[in-house]
Design an enzyme around this catalytic site. Structure first.
Site, PDB file in Angstrom:
ATOM      1  CG  ASP A   8       1.957 -20.551  42.600  1.00  0.00           C
ATOM      2  OD1 ASP A   8       2.884 -20.527  41.770  1.00  0.00           O
ATOM      3  OD2 ASP A   8       2.038 -21.165  43.666  1.00  0.00           O
ATOM      4  CD  GLU A  48       6.471 -16.710  49.357  1.00  0.00           C
ATOM      5  OE1 GLU A  48       5.892 -16.596  50.476  1.00  0.00           O
ATOM      6  OE2 GLU A  48       6.143 -17.555  48.508  1.00  0.00           O
TER       7      GLU A  48
END
Ligand code: GLC
Length: 429
Positions: free
Chosen positions: A164, A394
């Site tokens: 992102d 993550e």
């Protein structure tokens, strides 16, 4: 925790994040079905529940749009804890409410794995059921994300790349005019430390791109022509090239020979296009802004995916290995998402530095296929060490091993089971 306990925890995470056929990346932060997350999750399920592995990918393709696109998020049920939700995207392309763009197409590669791993009678039928859908998706990528046939695949939004807030997107994103953005409240920063998330000025532009595409009704042809962001991504290009090779192998194995010539055409187009992403000063593949013609100036983790795409000739592999060794002597844990020698590197901000397990899995696979077992194993060992010390986070700091972002993360658990766990390596030996 022993490795057996970690194997069990990883399975428990996948089972715990299962919503009845599809799996959320992690509860809270990401409450829906994400595209490439699900595909890696399927690879994890394949180690203990093949039926569930197929199901994960079949459910992802239930959300395929009529034009072939497979969305990056399927909003199967409304969850107010996530922003931006379905009303912001305003899409109408498929049977399930969804976001308006795609994500890295790893599905063909993992479906090929599933077929190899699953010895049941049902396996070939399930692969055959998925084949035309994946073919349709690849065709969509080739047609609408490479509209001029350059052999490089563009993303219309940083989120489409799956990486992102990568520094590679900064310049192209700055050029996006902030407009048509209603007042909004982010939800990500209430789940996770804002210091690790993208900045507000990035977010305003993320939403401006969504607004611009919504205005043209998410028509892929119009999006390709008018989207204020259109950047060729080495990540998607290499993942798609690899996936096309796997799709070709699937076509051969499943006796679907009539599609082979088309897929071979895509492979040669992408093979020659890759040269356009080569930054000769850096000796690495980088992103190319297709609106300005400018190459970016940093090595990212996607630069190491060239061998995964089958590009491991003498013009590429030694350069990849040199960068690997330089970065490997700089940080304790490979592979940082951005070059630690670059001024924009930040070891804990999401895609500006942290290590992501599933990227390591792909890089390692490519290196191993190119005959570089030593570097491939360093990636596996580093990934295992990060998970052993920090759990199924993550992402991780390449410098300090600090575990960050969401916890009990599905793809980290899946990659542990499929590849990083020492017990898996022992079985394979
Ligand atoms: C973030 C990541 C993206 C991932 C999603 C769900 O947006 O950048 O790659 O698919 O989270 O885990």
């Amino acid at each position: 925790m022993s490795q057996n306990d970690l194997d069990q925890t990883a399975r428990d995470i996948l089972i715990g994040n299962d919503q009845g056929g599809y799996t959320v990346p992690t509860k809270g932060l990401y409450p829906y079905q994400w595209n490439w997350d699900s595909v890696f999750v399927a690879r994890g399920f394949a180690t203990f529940n093949p039926d569930r592995a197929w199901r994960e990918i079949e459910l992802l393709f239930e959300g395929q749009w009529r034009d072939g696109m497979v969305p990056h998020i399927l909003f199967r049920k409304d969850d107010p804890s996530y922003f931006p939700g379905p009303s912001v995207w305003g899409t109408d392309g498929g049977p399930i409410p969804s976001s308006g763009h795609s994500q890295p197409p790893v599905a063909a590669t993992i479906v090929r794995d599933l077929l190899e791993l699953d010895s049941s009678d049902a396996a070939a039928g399930r692969a055959k059921g998925l084949f035309p859908k994946i073919l349709h998706w690849h065709r969509w990528y080739m047609q609408y994300r490479d509209p001029d046939g350059l052999g490089v695949v563009a993303v219309i939004h940083p989120w489409e790349s799956g990486r992102d807030n990568l520094p590679d997107w900064d310049d192209a994103l700055r050029a996006v005019e902030v407009k048509d953005v209603e007042p909004y409240v982010r939800k990500d920063t209430s789940h996770v430390d804002p210091e690790m998330r993208p900045h507000k000025e990035d977010y305003d532009r993320y939403l401006s791109i969504v607004a611009a595409c919504r205005k043209v009704g998410w028509d892929p042809e119009k999006v390709a022509r008018t989207c204020p962001f259109f950047v060729a991504d080495p990540g998607i290009t290499f993942i798609l090239l690899r996936a096309c090779r796997d799709l070709l192998a699937l076509a051969g194995k499943l006796g679907l020979k009539e599609h082979m010539a088309e897929i071979e055409g895509w492979i040669s187009r992408l093979e020659s296009g890759a040269a356009r992403l080569w930054n000769p000063d850096l000796k690495a593949h980088v992103a190319l802004d297709l609106r300005t013609g400018k190459l970016t100036d940093g090595v990212s983790s996607a630069s190491f995916l060239a061998p995964y795409a089958g590009l491991s000739g003498p013009d590429v592999l030694p350069a990849v290995q040199d960068h690997f060794d330089r970065i490997g002597s700089k940080v304790r844990y490979l592979m940082p998402s951005y070059d630690p020698d670059h001024p924009k590197f930040e070891h804990l901000r999401y895609w500006r530095g942290p290590v992501w397990a599933m990227v390591n899995f792909m890089i390692s696979r490519g290196l191993s296929e190119a005959g570089d077992a030593v570097r491939a194993e360093r990636l596996r060992a580093d990934t295992a060490a990060l998970i052993q010390s920090g759990g199924f986070a993550e992402y991780f700091s390449p410098e300090t091993a600090v575990a960050a972002g969401g916890g009990s993360f599905s793809w980290t658990a899946a990659i542990w089971l499929a590849w990083a766990t020492p017990s898996h390596a022992e079985q394979a030996a």
